[in-house]
Design a protein around this motif. Structure first.
Motif, PDB file in Angstrom:
ATOM      1  N   THR A  26       4.067 -27.757 -17.861  1.00 50.39           N
ATOM      2  CA  THR A  26       5.039 -28.372 -16.956  1.00 50.39           C
ATOM      3  C   THR A  26       6.298 -28.866 -17.678  1.00 50.39           C
ATOM      4  OG1 THR A  26       3.322 -28.965 -15.387  1.00 50.39           O
ATOM      5  CG2 THR A  26       5.377 -30.171 -15.223  1.00 50.39           C
ATOM      6  N   TYR A  29       8.498 -25.873 -18.364  1.00 50.78           N
ATOM      7  CA  TYR A  29       9.168 -25.425 -17.148  1.00 50.78           C
ATOM      8  C   TYR A  29      10.319 -26.361 -16.783  1.00 50.78           C
ATOM      9  CZ  TYR A  29       5.065 -22.450 -16.371  1.00 50.78           C
ATOM     10  OH  TYR A  29       4.066 -21.527 -16.486  1.00 50.78           O
ATOM     11  N   ALA A  30      10.132 -27.649 -17.004  1.00 50.40           N
ATOM     12  CA  ALA A  30      11.179 -28.616 -16.673  1.00 50.40           C
ATOM     13  C   ALA A  30      12.422 -28.388 -17.514  1.00 50.40           C
ATOM     14  CB  ALA A  30      10.652 -30.033 -16.858  1.00 50.40           C
ATOM     15  N   ASP A  33      14.191 -25.269 -16.389  1.00 47.20           N
ATOM     16  CA  ASP A  33      14.943 -25.470 -15.149  1.00 47.20           C
ATOM     17  C   ASP A  33      16.234 -26.238 -15.391  1.00 47.20           C
ATOM     18  OD1 ASP A  33      13.162 -24.078 -13.616  1.00 47.20           O
ATOM     19  OD2 ASP A  33      12.076 -25.837 -12.921  1.00 47.20           O
ATOM     20  N   ARG A  38      19.090 -26.173 -12.625  1.00 46.72           N
ATOM     21  CA  ARG A  38      18.308 -26.782 -11.546  1.00 46.72           C
ATOM     22  C   ARG A  38      17.871 -28.169 -12.003  1.00 46.72           C
ATOM     23  NH1 ARG A  38      14.111 -22.067 -10.672  1.00 46.72           N
ATOM     24  NH2 ARG A  38      15.193 -21.021 -12.340  1.00 46.72           N
ATOM     25  N   VAL A  40      17.649 -31.237 -10.513  1.00 45.44           N
ATOM     26  CA  VAL A  40      16.740 -32.074  -9.730  1.00 45.44           C
ATOM     27  C   VAL A  40      15.295 -31.626  -9.940  1.00 45.44           C
ATOM     28  CG1 VAL A  40      16.087 -32.768  -7.399  1.00 45.44           C
ATOM     29  CG2 VAL A  40      18.498 -32.629  -8.022  1.00 45.44           C
ATOM     30  N   ARG A  41      15.067 -30.328  -9.841  1.00 44.56           N
ATOM     31  CA  ARG A  41      13.698 -29.825 -10.026  1.00 44.56           C
ATOM     32  C   ARG A  41      13.212 -30.105 -11.449  1.00 44.56           C
ATOM     33  NH1 ARG A  41      11.489 -23.654  -9.988  1.00 44.56           N
ATOM     34  NH2 ARG A  41       9.318 -24.218 -10.240  1.00 44.56           N
ATOM     35  N   GLY A  42      14.069 -29.907 -12.431  1.00 43.33           N
ATOM     36  CA  GLY A  42      13.689 -30.165 -13.813  1.00 43.33           C
ATOM     37  C   GLY A  42      13.350 -31.622 -14.059  1.00 43.33           C
ATOM     38  N   VAL A  44      12.403 -33.803 -11.779  1.00 45.09           N
ATOM     39  CA  VAL A  44      11.172 -34.129 -11.052  1.00 45.09           C
ATOM     40  C   VAL A  44       9.955 -33.668 -11.840  1.00 45.09           C
ATOM     41  CG1 VAL A  44       9.824 -33.547  -8.995  1.00 45.09           C
ATOM     42  CG2 VAL A  44      12.210 -34.221  -8.768  1.00 45.09           C
ATOM     43  N   LEU A  45      10.014 -32.466 -12.406  1.00 47.01           N
ATOM     44  CA  LEU A  45       8.902 -31.973 -13.211  1.00 47.01           C
ATOM     45  C   LEU A  45       8.683 -32.832 -14.446  1.00 47.01           C
ATOM     46  CD1 LEU A  45       9.346 -28.097 -13.063  1.00 47.01           C
ATOM     47  CD2 LEU A  45       7.545 -29.449 -12.024  1.00 47.01           C
ATOM     48  N   CYS A  48       7.103 -36.120 -13.348  1.00 46.76           N
ATOM     49  CA  CYS A  48       5.694 -35.928 -12.977  1.00 46.76           C
ATOM     50  C   CYS A  48       4.815 -35.759 -14.206  1.00 46.76           C
ATOM     51  CB  CYS A  48       5.544 -34.710 -12.065  1.00 46.76           C
ATOM     52  SG  CYS A  48       6.154 -34.991 -10.405  1.00 46.76           S
TER      53      CYS A  48
END
Length: 77
Positions: A26, A29-30, A33, A38, A40-42, A44-45, A48
């Motif tokens: 994860t 991937y962050a 991103d 990206r 916001v998605r990064g 958020v990941l 998390c």
């Protein structure tokens, strides 16, 4: 019957290992991103995965430190 149960358990184990690999990757991937724009998605990941790491650490380190003996705590020399 035993073969069916073994096959079912093998499938379940593969799915569990696949999900664990996804969770472990994860943060990768962050960062990917974020580099691709990206944000916001990064973020958020990343948050998390940080929250999950903190939860695992707090569960594994929940023991309270041992108290000092009273004689050692009050000794003034």
């Amino acid at each position: 019957m035993l073969g069916t149960v073994s096959a079912f358990m093998a499938i379940v184990m593969v799915l569990i290992l696949r999900n664990l690999a996804k969770v472990a990757l994860t943060p990768v991937y962050a960062v990917r991103d974020i580099h691709r724009g990206r944000y916001v998605r990064g973020l958020v990941l990343l948050s998390c995965s940080g929250l999950a790491a903190w939860a695992i650490w707090s569960l594994s380190h929940s023991a309270r430190p041992k108290a000092l003996p009273v004689a050692a705590a009050v000794y003034t020399g």
